[in-house]
Write a protein that holds these residues in place. Sequence first.
Motif, PDB file in Angstrom:
ATOM      1  N   ILE A  32     -18.049 -50.703 -15.290  1.00 41.50           N
ATOM      2  CA  ILE A  32     -18.097 -49.409 -15.984  1.00 41.50           C
ATOM      3  C   ILE A  32     -18.296 -49.671 -17.476  1.00 41.50           C
ATOM      4  N   HIS A  33     -19.399 -49.169 -18.000  1.00 42.43           N
ATOM      5  CA  HIS A  33     -19.758 -49.429 -19.400  1.00 42.43           C
ATOM      6  C   HIS A  33     -19.163 -48.383 -20.335  1.00 42.43           C
ATOM      7  N   SER A  34     -19.193 -47.113 -19.941  1.00 41.67           N
ATOM      8  CA  SER A  34     -18.689 -46.050 -20.818  1.00 41.67           C
ATOM      9  C   SER A  34     -18.364 -44.814 -19.990  1.00 41.67           C
ATOM     10  N   LEU A  35     -17.562 -43.938 -20.594  1.00 45.62           N
ATOM     11  CA  LEU A  35     -17.180 -42.676 -19.964  1.00 45.62           C
ATOM     12  C   LEU A  35     -17.574 -41.525 -20.871  1.00 45.62           C
ATOM     13  N   ASP A  36     -18.119 -40.480 -20.286  1.00 40.50           N
ATOM     14  CA  ASP A  36     -18.371 -39.236 -20.999  1.00 40.50           C
ATOM     15  C   ASP A  36     -17.424 -38.207 -20.378  1.00 40.50           C
ATOM     16  N   LEU A  37     -16.261 -38.017 -21.011  1.00 40.74           N
ATOM     17  CA  LEU A  37     -15.235 -37.166 -20.428  1.00 40.74           C
ATOM     18  C   LEU A  37     -15.638 -35.699 -20.431  1.00 40.74           C
ATOM     19  N   ASP A  38     -16.420 -35.282 -21.418  1.00 43.35           N
ATOM     20  CA  ASP A  38     -16.845 -33.887 -21.473  1.00 43.35           C
ATOM     21  C   ASP A  38     -17.773 -33.547 -20.304  1.00 43.35           C
ATOM     22  N   ARG A  39     -18.690 -34.455 -20.000  1.00 43.31           N
ATOM     23  CA  ARG A  39     -19.647 -34.219 -18.908  1.00 43.31           C
ATOM     24  C   ARG A  39     -19.137 -34.774 -17.582  1.00 43.31           C
TER      25      ARG A  39
END
Length: 284
Positions: A32-39
């Motif tokens: 897992i490289h990154s998280l976009d919590l809003d989307r």
Amino acid sequence: EWETLEEVEEWMAFFQIYEGAIYMNNGRQYKIHSLDLDRRIAIARGPIKVDYYTQVRDRTDIRTSAPTLAYTPLDPAKADATPPRRVRLVAPPHYGPATVTKSFSGYTKFKRVTGEFIDSVDLQMPEVSMDTMACWVSVPEDVQAGVRARLSISPSPHFLPWEERLRAGLHAASHALVNVLPLFCPCSPGDVYTICDYPAATRFRPRCLLMADRSRGGNGVSFQAYGVLVELMEMALRMVSDCACKGFRGCPSCVHMLACAEHNVVLDKEAGRLILEGMVVGLE
């Protein structure tokens, strides 16, 4: 070009998906490289091959609301008219809504084959909550006092203070109840939550024995447990008392629980046995 690997339920997402996690999908490893919590999107890179796996560090808090059901407290003047099974508990069980909150502090890396510790990484992630149902019974102060008096006769080999032994005893007694639950309900121990403690805990631990449904809105297991809570305690007491293990923290045959989120570290078998005994028949 991006492709969708999988959709994960929100309540379970942070157990598997966080920055740096090794995510398994169809037998292949992704990082897992990154998280976009809003989307609500996680970016994973792979497939890759690494010789380690990751495990999230989390904490579970369970808060109960006003009960919707409770056994009627025993009136000594009407003891003969009270069903005998209800008489024997020293405190009334309750059933009602509860909120389970998970907080995440980071993750740990382990070698795949040996399980050897590699590294621990801190993260900041939002809490997730779930409304469910639970049954619980408070441990009265006189039972706590009786347990403390009994334990003072045979001090802990680890010289633990009373508050830590009480915390570990409540944890052990809760595990014992969950372990015998499948004898009375069509379920597995993993179908319910209980309050599990970890060594560095400093927050207040409710003086109660609790089982909460491990699904949103409830799955009916805690309601069934509420109806046979006296029998559960009697069976749990018998199981712990009859177990031949000599370990301070017990063993998988008595107070260890496979689903324990804190790896069965904060346990006191003897304190747990005394708590169960005090709840069922009282302590002199």
